[in-house]
Enzyme design. Structure first.
Site, PDB file in Angstrom:
ATOM      1  N   SER A 155      14.835  -2.582   9.484  1.00 55.01           N
ATOM      2  CA  SER A 155      14.206  -2.484   8.426  1.00 55.01           C
ATOM      3  C   SER A 155      14.974  -2.780   7.387  1.00 55.01           C
ATOM      4  O   SER A 155      15.698  -3.811   7.004  1.00 55.01           O
ATOM      5  CB  SER A 155      13.206  -1.231   8.117  1.00 55.01           C
ATOM      6  N   ASP A 231       2.784  -4.174  12.264  1.00 56.74           N
ATOM      7  CA  ASP A 231       3.832  -3.451  11.361  1.00 56.74           C
ATOM      8  C   ASP A 231       3.061  -3.531   9.992  1.00 56.74           C
ATOM      9  O   ASP A 231       2.713  -4.613   9.484  1.00 56.74           O
ATOM     10  CB  ASP A 231       5.038  -4.366  11.136  1.00 56.74           C
ATOM     11  N   HIS A 263       5.914  -0.322  13.072  1.00 57.02           N
ATOM     12  CA  HIS A 263       7.317  -0.315  12.367  1.00 57.02           C
ATOM     13  C   HIS A 263       8.307   1.011  12.800  1.00 57.02           C
ATOM     14  O   HIS A 263       9.306   1.082  12.242  1.00 57.02           O
ATOM     15  CB  HIS A 263       7.015  -0.105  10.901  1.00 57.02           C
TER      16      HIS A 263
HETATM   17  N1  LIG Z   1       7.509   6.395   3.269  1.00 57.58           N
HETATM   18  C1  LIG Z   1       7.165   6.610   4.795  1.00 57.58           C
HETATM   19  C2  LIG Z   1       7.676   5.585   5.477  1.00 57.58           C
HETATM   20  C3  LIG Z   1       9.130   5.559   5.924  1.00 57.58           C
HETATM   21  C4  LIG Z   1       9.603   4.613   7.051  1.00 57.58           C
HETATM   22  O1  LIG Z   1       8.653   4.125   7.772  1.00 57.58           O
HETATM   23  N2  LIG Z   1      10.709   4.557   7.478  1.00 57.58           N
HETATM   24  C5  LIG Z   1      11.233   4.050   8.317  1.00 57.58           C
HETATM   25  C6  LIG Z   1      12.295   2.916   8.047  1.00 57.58           C
HETATM   26  S1  LIG Z   1      11.748   1.779   6.913  1.00 57.58           S
HETATM   27  C7  LIG Z   1      11.913   4.887   9.391  1.00 57.58           C
HETATM   28  O2  LIG Z   1      12.516   4.658  10.302  1.00 57.58           O
HETATM   29  N3  LIG Z   1      11.478   6.174   9.262  1.00 57.58           N
HETATM   30  C8  LIG Z   1      12.323   7.302  10.013  1.00 57.58           C
HETATM   31  C9  LIG Z   1      11.757   7.675  11.369  1.00 57.58           C
HETATM   32  O3  LIG Z   1      10.741   6.998  11.824  1.00 57.58           O
HETATM   33  O4  LIG Z   1      12.422   8.366  11.978  1.00 57.58           O
HETATM   34  C10 LIG Z   1       7.534   7.783   5.040  1.00 57.58           C
HETATM   35  O5  LIG Z   1       8.306   8.556   4.399  1.00 57.58           O
HETATM   36  O6  LIG Z   1       7.260   8.251   6.026  1.00 57.58           O
END
Ligand SMILES: N[C@@H](CCC(=O)N[C@@H](CS)C(=O)NCC(=O)O)C(=O)O
Length: 291
Positions: A155, A231, A263
């Site tokens: 991402s 996604d 995603h």
């Molecule tokens: N804004 C949402 C989505 C954030 C999101 O999907 N972040 C992705 C990267 S864009 C991620 O890797 N989140 C951390 C995880 O899933 O451990 C949240 O804070 O939960």
């Protein structure tokens, strides 16, 4: 003393894992002007001598921990003899007003660029941190071979891996990305962060946009990109822009599009083995010979 001399590092915690060690570390970053954290997986082969380094740049809201805990990459890094390094996604606790108010800029959203605008420019220097300071730090403290570095990410971190990899053909032998933000200056989701960090000059934004950079840097390193078709961010990630730029410039791109995958780290965990093997082709070819 080098301007990138990272100083001492503190070990916060270590865990034995697949014969190697997962460690979490903190140091005073001169480039970012604040403490920075990273995690590192030392494969068992590092006890015998320097190993290639494969960086994973994480996405929005992540720290140095998400990938180490969720992706399941250590099993393959141990087999292939790859050292995995995961930096945090931004400086933190800098005292900048509003640093923590929005998930698409500030804490957890450094976008792997060097900010030029107040109040961000004093600390938000993630491009130089990843490209310059972190490798020097690693070489001082760990058995890493900086002549064999690869870079991947997810991402926002996929954007970072593509941008950093494309701009530094002499430093990274291999590049890959999972659900990367491919054309951030063309998306209403990501452009506001670029405006905050870089001002309103489009030419400055293009220095950190993979689709734009592909037109500038021509070299033979092939790109591997995976993208889930369920996604929720797909519309803003714009893999088709990356594919078109690669087609126009003759860059080798393997863009794999996967029905049903979203995603999340479930998507990353499902495909991470392929990414490590992609990098191992270039970083440690002999490791792929064994059954
Ligand atoms: N804004 C949402 C989505 C954030 C999101 O999907 N972040 C992705 C990267 S864009 C991620 O890797 N989140 C951390 C995880 O899933 O451990 C949240 O804070 O939960």
């Amino acid at each position: 003393m080098s301007p990138f001399d990272p100083g001492a590092i503190a070990s916060l915690q270590t865990h034995h894992c697949f014969g190697g060690t997962v460690g979490f570390y903190e140091h005073d970053s001169r480039v970012c002007g604040c403490p920075m954290r990273f995690s590192l997986y030392a494969p068992p082969q590092m006890q015998q001598g320097p190993r290639p380094v494969l960086y994973f740049l994480s996405g929005l809201t992540c720290t140095e921990e998400n990938f180490m805990v969720k992706a399941g990459a250590q099993r393959f890094a141990a087999e292939l003899g790859l050292c995995l390094v995961v930096p945090d996604t931004s400086p933190r606790h800098t005292g900048i007003p509003d640093e923590d108010t929005d998930w698409v800029y500030g804490s957890g959203a450094g976008f792997y660029l060097n900010a030029t605008q107040d109040p961000w420019k004093r600390h938000y220097q993630m491009y130089s941190y990843v490209v310059e300071e972190l490798p020097i730090l690693l070489a001082q403290a760990f058995a890493v071979d900086l002549d064999r570095q690869g870079i991947m990410g997810h991402s926002m971190g996929g954007h970072g891996a593509l941008v950093i990899g494309l701009r530094n053909g002499d430093r990274y032998r291999s590049i890959s990305a999972l659900a990367p933000i491919c054309h951030p200056i063309a998306s209403d989701w990501t452009r506001p962060a670029f405006e905050r960090y870089l001002g309103d000059t489009v030419a400055a934004w293009k220095d950190y946009d993979a689709t734009e950079l592909l037109k500038r840097y021509v070299d033979p390193r092939p790109l591997l990109v995976d993208q889930g078709l369920s996604d929720p961010f797909l519309q803003d990630l714009m893999p088709q822009s990356l594919a078109q730029a690669c087609a126009e410039t003759g860059r080798s791109l393997t863009l794999r599009q996967h029905p049903d995958y979203d995603h999340s780290y479930y998507f990353i965990a499902s495909l991470i083995e392929d990414h490590l093997r992609h990098h191992a082709q270039f970083l440690c070819p002999g490791s792929l010979d064994s059954p």
